[in-house]
Motif scaffolding. Structure first.
Motif, PDB file in Angstrom:
ATOM      1  N   PHE A 307       0.825  -1.221   0.014  1.00 41.20           N
ATOM      2  CA  PHE A 307      -0.031  -0.054  -0.020  1.00 41.20           C
ATOM      3  C   PHE A 307       0.950   1.079  -0.064  1.00 41.20           C
ATOM      4  O   PHE A 307       1.838   1.258   0.649  1.00 41.20           O
ATOM      5  CB  PHE A 307      -0.986  -0.179   1.068  1.00 41.20           C
ATOM      6  CG  PHE A 307      -2.077  -1.063   1.200  1.00 41.20           C
ATOM      7  CD1 PHE A 307      -3.384  -0.624   0.788  1.00 41.20           C
ATOM      8  CD2 PHE A 307      -1.879  -2.143   1.439  1.00 41.20           C
ATOM      9  CE1 PHE A 307      -4.369  -1.585   0.568  1.00 41.20           C
ATOM     10  CE2 PHE A 307      -2.942  -3.147   1.233  1.00 41.20           C
ATOM     11  CZ  PHE A 307      -4.083  -2.763   0.992  1.00 41.20           C
ATOM     12  N   SER A 308       0.269   2.270  -0.642  1.00 43.91           N
ATOM     13  CA  SER A 308       1.161   3.326  -0.749  1.00 43.91           C
ATOM     14  C   SER A 308       0.115   4.499  -0.976  1.00 43.91           C
ATOM     15  O   SER A 308      -0.852   4.320  -1.570  1.00 43.91           O
ATOM     16  CB  SER A 308       2.036   3.464  -1.887  1.00 43.91           C
ATOM     17  OG  SER A 308       2.827   4.707  -2.139  1.00 43.91           O
ATOM     18  N   GLY A 309       0.224   5.698  -0.518  1.00 40.37           N
ATOM     19  CA  GLY A 309      -0.480   6.846  -0.787  1.00 40.37           C
ATOM     20  C   GLY A 309      -0.025   7.740  -1.898  1.00 40.37           C
ATOM     21  O   GLY A 309       1.186   8.053  -2.154  1.00 40.37           O
ATOM     22  N   TYR A 337      -8.283   1.164  -4.696  1.00 40.06           N
ATOM     23  CA  TYR A 337      -7.903   2.402  -3.959  1.00 40.06           C
ATOM     24  C   TYR A 337      -9.039   3.005  -3.150  1.00 40.06           C
ATOM     25  O   TYR A 337     -10.140   2.503  -3.417  1.00 40.06           O
ATOM     26  CB  TYR A 337      -7.558   3.650  -5.127  1.00 40.06           C
ATOM     27  CG  TYR A 337      -8.580   3.551  -6.156  1.00 40.06           C
ATOM     28  CD1 TYR A 337      -9.441   4.575  -6.120  1.00 40.06           C
ATOM     29  CD2 TYR A 337      -8.499   2.897  -7.369  1.00 40.06           C
ATOM     30  CE1 TYR A 337     -10.363   4.793  -7.303  1.00 40.06           C
ATOM     31  CE2 TYR A 337      -9.474   2.848  -8.447  1.00 40.06           C
ATOM     32  CZ  TYR A 337     -10.415   4.053  -8.402  1.00 40.06           C
ATOM     33  OH  TYR A 337     -11.198   4.092  -9.138  1.00 40.06           O
ATOM     34  N   GLU A 340      -7.989   9.334   0.919  1.00 40.15           N
ATOM     35  CA  GLU A 340      -7.514   9.499   2.353  1.00 40.15           C
ATOM     36  C   GLU A 340      -6.883  10.983   2.209  1.00 40.15           C
ATOM     37  O   GLU A 340      -6.776  11.529   1.317  1.00 40.15           O
ATOM     38  CB  GLU A 340      -6.352   8.413   2.945  1.00 40.15           C
ATOM     39  CG  GLU A 340      -5.028   8.647   1.990  1.00 40.15           C
ATOM     40  CD  GLU A 340      -3.953   7.835   2.822  1.00 40.15           C
ATOM     41  OE1 GLU A 340      -4.057   7.147   3.696  1.00 40.15           O
ATOM     42  OE2 GLU A 340      -2.953   8.006   2.245  1.00 40.15           O
ATOM     43  N   SER A 342      -4.168  13.730   4.416  1.00 40.50           N
ATOM     44  CA  SER A 342      -2.920  13.853   5.270  1.00 40.50           C
ATOM     45  C   SER A 342      -2.800  15.274   5.614  1.00 40.50           C
ATOM     46  O   SER A 342      -2.896  16.034   4.910  1.00 40.50           O
ATOM     47  CB  SER A 342      -1.725  13.184   4.360  1.00 40.50           C
ATOM     48  OG  SER A 342      -0.602  13.837   4.993  1.00 40.50           O
ATOM     49  N   ARG A 350      -5.447   6.418  -1.237  1.00 41.87           N
ATOM     50  CA  ARG A 350      -4.433   5.139  -0.608  1.00 41.87           C
ATOM     51  C   ARG A 350      -4.690   4.025  -1.577  1.00 41.87           C
ATOM     52  O   ARG A 350      -5.885   3.383  -1.753  1.00 41.87           O
ATOM     53  CB  ARG A 350      -5.209   4.589   0.657  1.00 41.87           C
ATOM     54  CG  ARG A 350      -4.218   3.635   1.403  1.00 41.87           C
ATOM     55  CD  ARG A 350      -3.406   4.269   2.651  1.00 41.87           C
ATOM     56  NE  ARG A 350      -2.348   3.494   3.283  1.00 41.87           N
ATOM     57  CZ  ARG A 350      -0.913   3.931   2.960  1.00 41.87           C
ATOM     58  NH1 ARG A 350      -0.611   5.093   2.533  1.00 41.87           N
ATOM     59  NH2 ARG A 350      -0.056   3.188   3.302  1.00 41.87           N
ATOM     60  N   SER A 376       4.187   9.903  -4.225  1.00 38.27           N
ATOM     61  CA  SER A 376       3.886   8.776  -3.493  1.00 38.27           C
ATOM     62  C   SER A 376       4.610   8.402  -2.014  1.00 38.27           C
ATOM     63  O   SER A 376       5.789   8.779  -2.130  1.00 38.27           O
ATOM     64  CB  SER A 376       4.224   7.554  -4.506  1.00 38.27           C
ATOM     65  OG  SER A 376       5.412   7.458  -4.734  1.00 38.27           O
ATOM     66  N   THR A 396      -3.656  -0.164   7.472  1.00 34.84           N
ATOM     67  CA  THR A 396      -2.698  -0.057   6.253  1.00 34.84           C
ATOM     68  C   THR A 396      -2.034   1.273   6.079  1.00 34.84           C
ATOM     69  O   THR A 396      -1.280   1.312   5.228  1.00 34.84           O
ATOM     70  CB  THR A 396      -3.983   0.220   5.095  1.00 34.84           C
ATOM     71  OG1 THR A 396      -4.663   1.371   5.231  1.00 34.84           O
ATOM     72  CG2 THR A 396      -4.901  -1.027   5.173  1.00 34.84           C
ATOM     73  N   ASN A 397      -1.925   1.902   7.148  1.00 32.90           N
ATOM     74  CA  ASN A 397      -1.257   3.339   7.389  1.00 32.90           C
ATOM     75  C   ASN A 397      -0.609   3.487   8.574  1.00 32.90           C
ATOM     76  O   ASN A 397      -1.383   3.445   9.662  1.00 32.90           O
ATOM     77  CB  ASN A 397      -2.205   4.517   7.010  1.00 32.90           C
ATOM     78  CG  ASN A 397      -1.599   5.748   6.644  1.00 32.90           C
ATOM     79  OD1 ASN A 397      -0.356   6.029   6.936  1.00 32.90           O
ATOM     80  ND2 ASN A 397      -2.120   6.632   5.913  1.00 32.90           N
TER      81      ASN A 397
END
Length: 613
Positions: A307-309, A337, A340, A342, A350, A376, A396-397
């Motif tokens: 997983f990556s933002g 996806y 999300e 931040s 995400r 990313s 996941t984060n």
């Protein structure tokens, strides 16, 4: 061998052969497909180019296949013209989902092995995938024109693996075209024709789709029962949406309109629909007037591994990013996806990927095809955290990691298969032990080649594991992995504090043994990236309430003693004390401004390590 053009109407099932070409990466699938297109006459010499079916710029630049491509070719044997539907598949471990969908649309597979390199990890993975689908497998040794080719040796290896005789392994050269015609003859003779009921209500499986700016969603299907004809109403069985078929046809290899598709045929449908959510891979297409009662089995949903933002650098691009992801999801069914936010980077998504190369390709396609500037965040995997009161949370984060008494943390593990020359066994074992791996077993495929099976934490291999494996084995090792459940691990969340305040974006979940190294690395990185303020700024790395690393960004100081030429020391001390008090007051009311460039440099995974295989 005579070649005739295909008739533009439904072909009888007993004259159809559906097959995929499967192999390890760089074993010559696309080159063999090129020769087949030339030998069958669907592409003439003038239009021919290397890797003809690789349509994307990224594929051509990197020399890898990312998308499966279906193409229809005529082939005449004993005076009868057959229709061969071929699907050229990717070889990289991150695109196994593409391969599995392609195999579900076929009755047979051509298993390709490089005659100079032999069987590799992904060869085995794709072979097992084909066996699971009960496909007829034709073993083929490619690149027999190379000076280093050892067809006899690898024919024995391949025969031992599949359970056939070494002479049953066909020998071809995709580059020179040697052996391609006998291979096409064997495909016709060995592969079974598709089975289906031509009189039943129409049922067709969607195995791929793509978005065309002018024509809307183009859906690729394999017809199982009945038939589909232009201008009739079709229905999607999962969404119940109905559309009119504007065009129906086959790829040969360019889109060619046809009068209909019958049992076993592979082709495309165009309905003119622009809503990308209407066409879902794995859905069943049927006739709206005479619908089928039961949908086809569909595909297993892909399980994201990493997983990556993804965030737009310019916040106003967020709606464009959402539309771009919707369109890319059509063409890449493995994409998962959700939105999300931040505190540091604003609005984004995400995204779940099947691996690091998948992450890199998706980001590059978004930037190129949709003209977006993206950042990313560091990739991470999914953890299950059990609290002392028995409550289980899915993380996941790192920002979702709970505060309070944690009872245990489980992380995903993978079953890794490493094929390596026997001289490198020690180097591979050392690397896997460093990455917290445990050996499951080891088999000698031949005197020189060993298959090693390990259980490894996914978090340890998503970064630089593959690069290290290649460098320690001088490039000879090959790796394949698949999910293998979860295991309890001693993991902690490392927070980064600026002036005592946690910055969510920099937090990470790491193994306890590596927490100190991560804290020191992030603190020193941020010290160089964050500009100096009017007051001193401490950067701290902490596990819970315990500080494990610290760096200070020194304050910008004005030289208040510049105007003192000599004189009593008490005058100088008085000025310094006054400055010190001012700095202290400023520190209480001031806040640290972290520029976006610092976030991008600290979080970005532009050089994550394990990106190319």
């Amino acid at each position: 061998m005579a070649r005739t053009a295909l008739q533009p109407h439904a072909t009888p099932p007993d004259l159809i052969r559906n097959f995929s070409i499967i192999a390890h990466i760089d074993h010559g699938k696309s080159t063999l497909a090129d020769r087949m297109l030339q030998v069958t006459g669907v592409v003439d010499g003038r239009a021919m180019r290397a890797q003809y079916l690789d349509k994307m710029d990224i594929e051509r630049e990197r020399g890898i296949t990312i998308k499966s491509q279906a193409v229809r070719m005529p082939w005449e044997l004993d005076g009868i013209t057959y229709a061969l539907n071929m699907i050229d598949t990717p070889g990289h471990v991150d695109f196994t989902y593409e391969v599995s969908r392609s195999l579900a649309a076929c009755e047979g597979a051509v298993l390709l092995v490089d005659a100079a390199q032999g069987i590799e990890a992904q060869t085995l993975a794709n072979l097992y995938l084909a066996m699971e689908n009960d496909l007829t497998i034709i073993p083929v040794l490619n690149k027999i024109d190379l000076p280093a080719a050892q067809p006899e040796k690898f024919a024995e290896e391949l025969a031992g693996l599949i359970g056939c005789e070494p002479e049953d392994c066909l020998r071809v050269s995709g580059k020179t075209g040697e052996g391609v015609e006998p291979l096409l003859n064997q495909i016709v003779r060995q592969l079974p024709p598709p089975v289906g009921d031509p009189d039943a209500p129409a049922r067709a499986m969607i195995f791929d789709s793509v978005y065309d700016t002018y024509r809307g969603v183009v859906t690729y299907v394999r017809v199982i029962d009945g038939n589909l004809n232009p201008r009739e109403k079709i229905a999607m069985m999962s969404t119940r949406a109905t559309h009119e078929l504007l065009e129906i046809g086959v790829s040969s290899p360019e889109p060619t309109p046809a009068k209909g598709l019958g049992v076993g045929e592979v082709g495309y449908l165009i309905t003119g629909v622009k809503d990308v959510r209407q066409s879902k891979v794995g859905d069943t297409v049927t006739n709206a007037a005479k619908p089928a009662k039961e949908a086809l089995g569909g595909y297993r949903d892909p399980k994201p591994m990493v997983f990556s933002g993804l965030y737009p650098i310019d916040g106003s691009d967020y709606p464009d990013l959402r539309d771009a992801l919707d369109k890319l999801k059509l063409n890449d069914a493995a994409l998962v996806y959700e939105p999300e936010t931040s505190a540091a980077l604003g609005f984004g998504f995400r995204i779940g990927f099947l691996g690091m190369l998948h992450l890199e390709i998706v980001r590059e396609r978004l930037e190129r095809e949709f003209d977006l500037d993206l950042i990313s965040t560091l990739p991470n995997v999914v953890y299950d955290v059990t609290m002392d009161d028995g409550k289980v949370l899915t993380v996941t984060n790192p920002s979702e990691y709970p505060y309070g008494k944690v009872s245990s943390v489980t992380e995903p593990v993978v079953r890794a298969t490493i094929l390596v020359p026997s001289e490198f066994i020690g180097a591979v074992m050392e690397l896997c032990q460093q990455k917290r791996g445990s050996l499951r077993g080891m088999d000698y495929l031949s005197e020189e080649r060993v298959e090693m099976r390990y259980t490894l934490p996914l978090a340890e291999i998503v970064f630089d594991f593959f690069d290290q494996l290649k460098s320690r084995t001088r490039g000879y090792a090959s790796l394949d992995y698949e999910p293998d459940g979860d295991q309890v691990a001693d993991l902690v969340k490392v927070d980064i504090l600026l002036q005592g305040e946690t910055v969510d974006a920099f937090s990470s979940i790491v193994h306890k043994d590596k927490a100190y190294a991560y804290g020191v690395m992030m603190a020193s990185k941020l010290k160089d990236l964050i500009p100096r303020q009017q007051f001193e700024v401490p950067i701290q790395a902490a596990i819970g309430a315990r500080i494990i690393a610290r760096e200070n960004i020194r304050a910008i100081r004005k030289d208040v003693l510049a105007k003192c030429y000599g004189g009593d020391i008490s005058r100088k001390r008085k000025l310094l004390e006054k400055q010190k008090a001012g700095k202290k007051r400023m520190k209480n009311i001031g806040s640290v401004e972290v520029p976006p460039e610092a976030f991008i440099a600290a979080l970005s995974n532009d050089e994550p390590g394990a990106t190319k295989k």
